[in-house]
Design an enzyme around this catalytic site. Structure first.
Site, PDB file in Angstrom:
ATOM      1  N   LEU A  62     -10.643 -60.427 -58.351  1.00  0.00           N
ATOM      2  CA  LEU A  62     -11.112 -59.249 -57.432  1.00  0.00           C
ATOM      3  C   LEU A  62     -11.117 -59.534 -56.234  1.00  0.00           C
ATOM      4  O   LEU A  62     -10.930 -58.747 -55.099  1.00  0.00           O
ATOM      5  CB  LEU A  62     -12.757 -58.962 -57.904  1.00  0.00           C
ATOM      6  N   GLY A  63     -11.203 -61.034 -55.901  1.00  0.00           N
ATOM      7  CA  GLY A  63     -11.088 -61.353 -54.536  1.00  0.00           C
ATOM      8  C   GLY A  63     -11.658 -62.905 -54.417  1.00  0.00           C
ATOM      9  O   GLY A  63     -12.165 -63.225 -55.294  1.00  0.00           O
ATOM     10  N   ASP A  94     -28.858 -62.269 -45.779  1.00  0.00           N
ATOM     11  CA  ASP A  94     -27.469 -62.122 -45.606  1.00  0.00           C
ATOM     12  C   ASP A  94     -26.945 -60.562 -45.719  1.00  0.00           C
ATOM     13  O   ASP A  94     -25.975 -60.708 -46.503  1.00  0.00           O
ATOM     14  CB  ASP A  94     -26.539 -63.237 -46.353  1.00  0.00           C
ATOM     15  N   GLY A 151     -13.505 -65.603 -51.876  1.00  0.00           N
ATOM     16  CA  GLY A 151     -14.662 -65.752 -50.700  1.00  0.00           C
ATOM     17  C   GLY A 151     -14.307 -67.224 -49.980  1.00  0.00           C
ATOM     18  O   GLY A 151     -13.099 -67.829 -50.201  1.00  0.00           O
ATOM     19  N   GLY A 152     -15.212 -67.473 -49.280  1.00  0.00           N
ATOM     20  CA  GLY A 152     -15.196 -68.976 -48.916  1.00  0.00           C
ATOM     21  C   GLY A 152     -14.946 -69.959 -49.707  1.00  0.00           C
ATOM     22  O   GLY A 152     -14.087 -70.730 -49.624  1.00  0.00           O
ATOM     23  N   PHE A 153     -15.859 -70.382 -50.677  1.00  0.00           N
ATOM     24  CA  PHE A 153     -15.450 -71.167 -51.872  1.00  0.00           C
ATOM     25  C   PHE A 153     -15.382 -70.716 -53.268  1.00  0.00           C
ATOM     26  O   PHE A 153     -15.511 -71.584 -54.023  1.00  0.00           O
ATOM     27  CB  PHE A 153     -16.670 -72.202 -51.539  1.00  0.00           C
ATOM     28  N   GLU A 196     -13.532 -67.723 -56.094  1.00  0.00           N
ATOM     29  CA  GLU A 196     -12.761 -66.770 -56.613  1.00  0.00           C
ATOM     30  C   GLU A 196     -13.522 -65.903 -57.349  1.00  0.00           C
ATOM     31  O   GLU A 196     -14.196 -66.420 -58.404  1.00  0.00           O
ATOM     32  CB  GLU A 196     -11.662 -67.273 -57.326  1.00  0.00           C
ATOM     33  N   VAL A 197     -13.462 -64.434 -57.380  1.00  0.00           N
ATOM     34  CA  VAL A 197     -14.248 -63.616 -58.446  1.00  0.00           C
ATOM     35  C   VAL A 197     -13.272 -63.008 -59.137  1.00  0.00           C
ATOM     36  O   VAL A 197     -12.247 -62.255 -58.575  1.00  0.00           O
ATOM     37  CB  VAL A 197     -15.026 -62.700 -57.399  1.00  0.00           C
ATOM     38  N   LYS A 230     -17.478 -65.458 -61.056  1.00  0.00           N
ATOM     39  CA  LYS A 230     -17.613 -66.045 -59.573  1.00  0.00           C
ATOM     40  C   LYS A 230     -17.215 -67.583 -60.088  1.00  0.00           C
ATOM     41  O   LYS A 230     -18.285 -68.331 -60.495  1.00  0.00           O
ATOM     42  CB  LYS A 230     -18.829 -66.082 -58.866  1.00  0.00           C
TER      43      LYS A 230
HETATM   44  N1  LIG Z   1     -20.374 -58.314 -58.909  1.00  0.00           N
HETATM   45  C1  LIG Z   1     -18.982 -58.018 -58.443  1.00  0.00           C
HETATM   46  N2  LIG Z   1     -18.465 -56.932 -59.114  1.00  0.00           N
HETATM   47  C2  LIG Z   1     -17.357 -56.629 -58.584  1.00  0.00           C
HETATM   48  N3  LIG Z   1     -16.721 -57.349 -57.436  1.00  0.00           N
HETATM   49  C3  LIG Z   1     -17.334 -58.242 -57.046  1.00  0.00           C
HETATM   50  C4  LIG Z   1     -18.599 -58.685 -57.450  1.00  0.00           C
HETATM   51  N4  LIG Z   1     -18.681 -59.798 -56.924  1.00  0.00           N
HETATM   52  C5  LIG Z   1     -18.113 -59.825 -55.830  1.00  0.00           C
HETATM   53  N5  LIG Z   1     -17.165 -59.064 -55.974  1.00  0.00           N
HETATM   54  C6  LIG Z   1     -15.631 -58.906 -55.110  1.00  0.00           C
HETATM   55  O1  LIG Z   1     -15.275 -60.210 -55.081  1.00  0.00           O
HETATM   56  C7  LIG Z   1     -14.796 -60.583 -53.639  1.00  0.00           C
HETATM   57  C8  LIG Z   1     -14.970 -61.787 -53.406  1.00  0.00           C
HETATM   58  O2  LIG Z   1     -16.433 -61.905 -53.477  1.00  0.00           O
HETATM   59  P1  LIG Z   1     -17.457 -62.971 -52.911  1.00  0.00           P
HETATM   60  O3  LIG Z   1     -18.834 -62.892 -53.006  1.00  0.00           O
HETATM   61  O4  LIG Z   1     -16.665 -64.517 -53.083  1.00  0.00           O
HETATM   62  O5  LIG Z   1     -16.751 -62.727 -51.378  1.00  0.00           O
HETATM   63  P2  LIG Z   1     -17.329 -63.185 -49.908  1.00  0.00           P
HETATM   64  O6  LIG Z   1     -18.748 -62.531 -49.848  1.00  0.00           O
HETATM   65  O7  LIG Z   1     -16.250 -62.693 -48.876  1.00  0.00           O
HETATM   66  O8  LIG Z   1     -17.428 -64.787 -50.048  1.00  0.00           O
HETATM   67  P3  LIG Z   1     -18.515 -65.660 -49.598  1.00  0.00           P
HETATM   68  O9  LIG Z   1     -19.789 -65.307 -50.219  1.00  0.00           O
HETATM   69  O10 LIG Z   1     -18.064 -66.817 -50.397  1.00  0.00           O
HETATM   70  O11 LIG Z   1     -18.456 -65.855 -48.135  1.00  0.00           O
HETATM   71  C9  LIG Z   1     -14.917 -59.328 -52.984  1.00  0.00           C
HETATM   72  O12 LIG Z   1     -14.181 -58.331 -52.590  1.00  0.00           O
HETATM   73  C10 LIG Z   1     -16.278 -58.548 -53.894  1.00  0.00           C
HETATM   74  O13 LIG Z   1     -16.206 -57.211 -53.763  1.00  0.00           O
END
Ligand SMILES: Nc1ncnc2c1ncn2[C@@H]1O[C@H](COP(=O)(O)OP(=O)(O)OP(=O)(O)O)[C@@H](O)[C@H]1O
Length: 680
Positions: free
Chosen positions: A408-409, A532, A411-413, A415-416, A431
């Site tokens: 899905l995407g 946040d 993030g910093g540390f 992969e989702v 995650k």
């Molecule tokens: N529960 C979820 N359902 C669907 N998509 C999700 C869910 N959680 C996260 N995502 C998607 O996964 C991707 C990465 O999520 P993540 O929370 O790791 O991103 P981030 O907030 O950019 O990272 P970080 O919190 O590490 O800075 C994003 O595009 C987010 O929309």
């Protein structure tokens, strides 16, 4: 036996005519032989002793005086109802056999009344009750109680001794046979008419008993069969479970593979239109740069040509102005015709410039649309690149239940991945938190502690507007996974990238939902500050329901915190555009409360309505910090366009109240009319 007692027996007689005539006869005799009654007493007593025996079997002593009721006869109770019936049946059969008209005569001669015989019939009748009612134990117990009460009332007198004697005559415990010498002696006889009736009854009872036994046996067999069937089904289920899981995950994998293929194909097509990342070499330095696609090239070419056209017309206008006649020339030009031509020509140029401008605006709007598409394309390219580079991209099943599908995407540390829970049969978001192998052990431990802390906060939260956290588990030494509720809609960040400004109505309902989640966080016994809140941490499900996620920076407000709030120990963390001034205070440790989240939501609403953040929109995080942008953010300014209601602006002003003490907290602002959806 006293006359009273004899009379008592008489009063217990039934209304059967033959019995009644006997009673009458006997009573007449008793009256006539009042004096001989006393002499006859021992004989009656003896007969009564034998008479009480059948009463014992069915517990049919109810009709007897209390003094004749035995309280010690617990044997029948212990043996249970079925044994009692069996014994009764056998006893009655024996009684039937032993009874003959001669013996009845003897009884009459012995001055026992027909009522006594009726009592025997009554007793027989009562012994049937337990079977008829199908509640043997209960009846036995009831009788036991009544017998107990009778004894208490009358004490252990002569009647008791009679009953004791009777008890001794009842059943041989070993075989349930009646042991009563009086029967054998023919002292107890029955009417021939009753004999046939009793044996029919006995036969019926026996048949009923047999039938019941057969039914019990049938039920037992059925029960065993069903138990076996159940076990077979369970075994089969157990056997099928992995197969079913495999089929489901195979199907999901093939769908996901098709989706991956489609995504890559779409990217190729969009790249042709919108552009691609190309490699640029400058000497030994290789870098990546964006190269526009055909549609972008066409639009840019169109804009260039419009610009050229505009410039050409401007040049023409300038030269036209140069050709404007001076006063002497005008006189020569036959009444000013040339001047009119020039004015007209200028008007034509102006009109053409206005039309070019309109065209240019339209192309620019198209280019903006393409830019948004380009942004989406670049994000999708990044996602695919991350997916291709991920070590979890080969459809693994984690923890024996989570089938990983597509990324899905990143993030910093983390992969989702979109995943399917093969146990609960629902989509989830896995995650995957990867610890950098280069990190020191101390840093890894700190990261894990942080993640577990986040998990412990998040897992207890159950609310419609908060993403659920289902599970956490370790994958290997450097990786662990949190399992979240899957939100199939985009996150708010992606929504705003695609459509930077939303209509106020849509903006308001998003903010109201987030506030409801925040109210929940602040009504718990352990209050939580999210800390946040930003577009990337608001997700949407398939129905457009907004949900808050990512509790990585959230704070638990301890009970002993003062009215000013709790100490902010992690200063510097967070996304600065959305944090209030108190978080940037350097002179002392800031005290924070749920007012931080109120400020963040004010920024969020502003951004959704106006397409930009109120403070430091074009600044980097580093610059915001360096230039004290938020510390200087004393007053919020609103652009004139788009037009937004005064209620919305006032609400934003309340959220963005500079002074922390004057700013409402979550529970206070939740009462704001702007967040209220009741009909006015
Ligand atoms: N529960 C979820 N359902 C669907 N998509 C999700 C869910 N959680 C996260 N995502 C998607 O996964 C991707 C990465 O999520 P993540 O929370 O790791 O991103 P981030 O907030 O950019 O990272 P970080 O919190 O590490 O800075 C994003 O595009 C987010 O929309």
């Amino acid at each position: 036996m006293s006359d009273d007692m004899i009379l008592h027996f008489s009063s217990n007689s039934s209304n059967q005519s033959d019995q009644s005539s006997k009673i009458a006869k006997l009573e007449a005799r008793l009256v006539g032989k009042a004096s001989s009654a006393v002499a006859a007493q021992p004989q009656v007593q003896a007969q009564l002793n034998s008479w009480s025996a059948p009463a014992k079997f069915g517990g049919s002593l109810d009709g007897l005086p209390d003094s004749l009721v035995d309280s010690d006869d617990t044997d029948d109770d212990d043996n249970g109802g079925a044994y009692l019936i069996q014994a009764n049946t056998q006893k009655r059969r024996k009684v039937d056999e032993d009874c003959s008209p001669t013996s009845v005569e003897n009884v009459e001669d012995g001055n026992i009344s027909g009522s006594t015989q009726q009592a025997a019939a009554d007793a027989r009748h009562r012994t049937i009750e337990p079977l008829d009612n199908n509640k043997l134990g209960g009846d036995v117990n009831k009788r036991k109680q009544s017998r107990g009460r009778a004894t208490t009332a009358s004490g252990r007198g002569r009647g008791h001794r009679v009953a004791d004697q009777a008890k001794n005559q009842i059943i041989s415990p070993s075989n349930g046979q009646v042991e009563n010498s009086h029967h054998k002696d023919g002292l107890f006889k029955e009417q021939p008419g009753n004999d046939g009736h009793s044996s029919r009854e006995v036969t019926a009872l026996e048949e009923e008993l047999k039938k019941s036994r057969e039914e019990v046996s049938d039920s037992r067999n059925k029960c065993e069969r069903l138990e076996k069937e159940l076990k077979d089904i369970k075994d089969y289920e157990q056997q099928m479970k992995p197969k079913r899981m495999k089929v489901i995950s195979d199907l999901l994998i093939s769908v996901s593979k098709a989706e991956r293929q489609e995504a890559r194909m779409r990217i190729r097509q969009d790249s042709l239109r919108l552009g691609n990342v190309g490699v640029i070499r400058a000497g030994t330095v290789i870098s990546e740069a964006w190269e526009d696609g055909q549609a972008m090239k066409d639009i840019n070419a169109q804009l260039r040509s419009l610009l050229e056209m505009k410039e050409a017309i401007e040049r023409q206008r300038k030269s036209l102005k140069k050709r404007q006649p001076d006063k002497g020339e005008v006189a020569e030009a036959e009444g000013g015709v040339q001047e009119e031509d020039i004015l007209m020509q200028d008007e034509i140029f102006k009109s053409r410039l206005a039309s070019i401008k309109r065209e240019e605006e339209s192309v620019l709007r198209e280019r903006d649309r393409y830019e948004l598409e380009k942004g989406r394309l670049i994000r999708e390219m990044k996602r695919i690149r991350d997916e291709d580079g991920s070590r979890f991209n080969n459809f693994q099943i984690l923890n024996h239940r989570y089938a990983l599908l597509n990324l899905l995407g990143k993030g910093g540390f983390s992969e989702v991945y979109k995943a399917f829970d093969l146990v609960e049969h629902r989509y989830v978001a896995c995650k995957l938190h990867g610890l950098n192998a280069q990190w020191s052990e101390e840093k890894k431990q700190s990261y894990i502690r942080h993640a577990i802390r986040e998990y412990n906060i998040h897992k207890t939260l159950v609310h419609r507007h908060i993403v659920r956290l289902w599970d956490i588990f370790e994958i290997d030494h450097n990786t662990f996974c949190t399992v979240l509720e899957y939100c199939s809609g985009k996150d708010l960040d992606a929504v705003l990238k695609a459509t930077p400004i939303l209509p106020e109505r849509e903006a308001r309902i998003i903010i109201v939902q987030i506030f409801q989640g925040l109210v929940y966080l602040n009504k718990r016994s352990q209050k939580i500050i999210h800390y946040d809140l930003k577009p990337g941490n608001v997700l949407f499900d398939e129905f457009g329901v907004a949900k808050v996620t990512d509790f990585g920076l959230s704070k638990i407000v301890e009970d002993d915190v003062g009215s000013q709030g709790m100490e902010l120990t992690s200063q510097g963390a967070g996304t600065y555009w959305y944090l209030p001034p108190e978080c940037f205070e350097l002179s002392r440790t800031p005290l924070i409360s749920s007012k931080v989240d109120v400020w963040s939501l004010g920024v969020l609403l502003y951004q959704i309505l106006f397409g930009r953040r109120p403070f430091g929109h074009d600044q980097s995080q580093e610059r915001i910090l360096r230039e004290d942008t938020i510390i200087k953010a004393r007053k919020v300014e609103f652009p004139s366009r788009p037009s937004v209601s005064n209620e919305a602006k006032d609400f934003i002003r309340r959220c963005l109240t500079y002074n922390q003490a004057d700013r409402p907290d979550v529970l206070a602002i939740a009462q704001d009319p702007y967040l209220n959806y009741t009909k006015k």
